[in-house]
Scaffold this active site. Structure first.
Site, PDB file in Angstrom:
ATOM      1  N   CYS A   1      10.498  42.888  32.076  1.00 23.28           N
ATOM      2  CA  CYS A   1      11.676  43.252  32.869  1.00 23.28           C
ATOM      3  C   CYS A   1      11.663  42.500  34.209  1.00 23.28           C
ATOM      4  O   CYS A   1      11.785  41.291  34.237  1.00 23.28           O
ATOM      5  CB  CYS A   1      11.775  44.766  33.035  1.00 23.28           C
ATOM      6  SG  CYS A   1      13.393  45.315  33.638  1.00 23.28           S
TER       7      CYS A   1
ATOM      8  N   HIS B   1      12.098  46.462  27.809  1.00 28.68           N
ATOM      9  CA  HIS B   1      10.849  47.216  27.982  1.00 28.68           C
ATOM     10  C   HIS B   1      10.216  47.445  26.613  1.00 28.68           C
ATOM     11  O   HIS B   1      10.617  48.363  25.897  1.00 28.68           O
ATOM     12  CB  HIS B   1      11.119  48.558  28.657  1.00 28.68           C
ATOM     13  CG  HIS B   1      11.486  48.442  30.089  1.00 28.68           C
ATOM     14  ND1 HIS B   1      10.547  48.412  31.101  1.00 28.68           N
ATOM     15  CD2 HIS B   1      12.687  48.333  30.693  1.00 28.68           C
ATOM     16  CE1 HIS B   1      11.161  48.296  32.263  1.00 28.68           C
ATOM     17  NE2 HIS B   1      12.460  48.240  32.038  1.00 28.68           N
TER      18      HIS B   1
ATOM     19  N   GLU C   1       7.438  48.752  25.923  1.00 30.94           N
ATOM     20  CA  GLU C   1       6.762  50.050  25.902  1.00 30.94           C
ATOM     21  C   GLU C   1       7.722  51.203  25.632  1.00 30.94           C
ATOM     22  O   GLU C   1       7.295  52.326  25.345  1.00 30.94           O
ATOM     23  CB  GLU C   1       5.997  50.274  27.216  1.00 30.94           C
ATOM     24  CG  GLU C   1       6.835  50.652  28.419  1.00 30.94           C
ATOM     25  CD  GLU C   1       7.582  49.508  29.081  1.00 30.94           C
ATOM     26  OE1 GLU C   1       8.199  49.767  30.119  1.00 30.94           O
ATOM     27  OE2 GLU C   1       7.547  48.371  28.569  1.00 30.94           O
TER      28      GLU C   1
END
Length: 196
Positions: free
Chosen positions: A77, A178, A180
């Site tokens: 990001c 992202h 994650e």
């Protein structure tokens, strides 16, 4: 394998570490230059403003160290955006200038900014970072700034405009989304990065 998450005092550091731990990795969040230099892989996550992140990196004396890293380094990001030459956030913020591409505020006459939520990527070039990932895979985005398509772009996303969602330059890899927070697709991308 020694995996380092550079401590930029950003909010998504622990979520990145949790994903890496889930994959069986021994991961340390640190801003210690010696540990960063000795690592096998580096992750540079970021949430917030380029100006704040660059001030943190300058305060910790990490700017030149990151630029000189030779091990695979993944910007997530804002971390990806920091690889650019500058951001037009706050008029002008100099960033790491690893790649000679600016980061600009997104614009859409019809869509809300920031770009928040799930979106797919379109792959332009095959790369080990994208093994097992195709144009139907969705990732989670949360950003107001982006890199236009450029010589480092290997995948892009459309949101009112096309922008770089995955970049590769030498040992530097960047994702605008992202991983994650991106379920299977994000986990696959992180696995691929760890195998590079």
């Amino acid at each position: 394998m020694k995996i380092i998450i550079i401590n930029t005092n950003c909010s998504n550091l622990s979520s990145v570490k949790i994903m890496l731990n889930k994959l069986g990795c021994n991961t340390i969040i640190t801003d210690d230059p010696d540990l960063i230099i000795q690592s096998d892989k580096i992750l540079l996550p970021g949430v917030g403003t380029a100006n704040t992140a660059m001030k943190q990196l300058k305060k910790k004396n990490l700017i030149q160290l990151i630029k000189k890293c030779t091990q695979p380094t993944l910007g997530i990001c804002l971390g990806m955006q920091l690889f650019g030459s500058f951001s037009n956030e706050n008029t002008h913020t100099n960033t790491l200038n690893i790649i000679n591409v600016p980061v600009k505020h997104m614009y859409s006459p019809t869509l809300p900014i920031p770009h928040m939520g799930w979106n797919n990527i379109t792959i332009l070039k095959k790369h080990d970072l994208l093994n097992g990932i195709n144009n139907n895979h969705y990732f989670y985005f949360a950003h107001s700034y982006c890199m236009e398509l450029n010589y480092t772009t290997i995948a892009y996303t459309n949101y009112g405009q096309p922008f770089s969602s995955v970049i590769v330059y030498k040992n530097f890899f960047g994702v605008q989304f992202h991983p994650e927070k991106s379920s299977f697709s994000g986990e696959q991308l992180i696995k691929n990065f760890l195998e590079i």
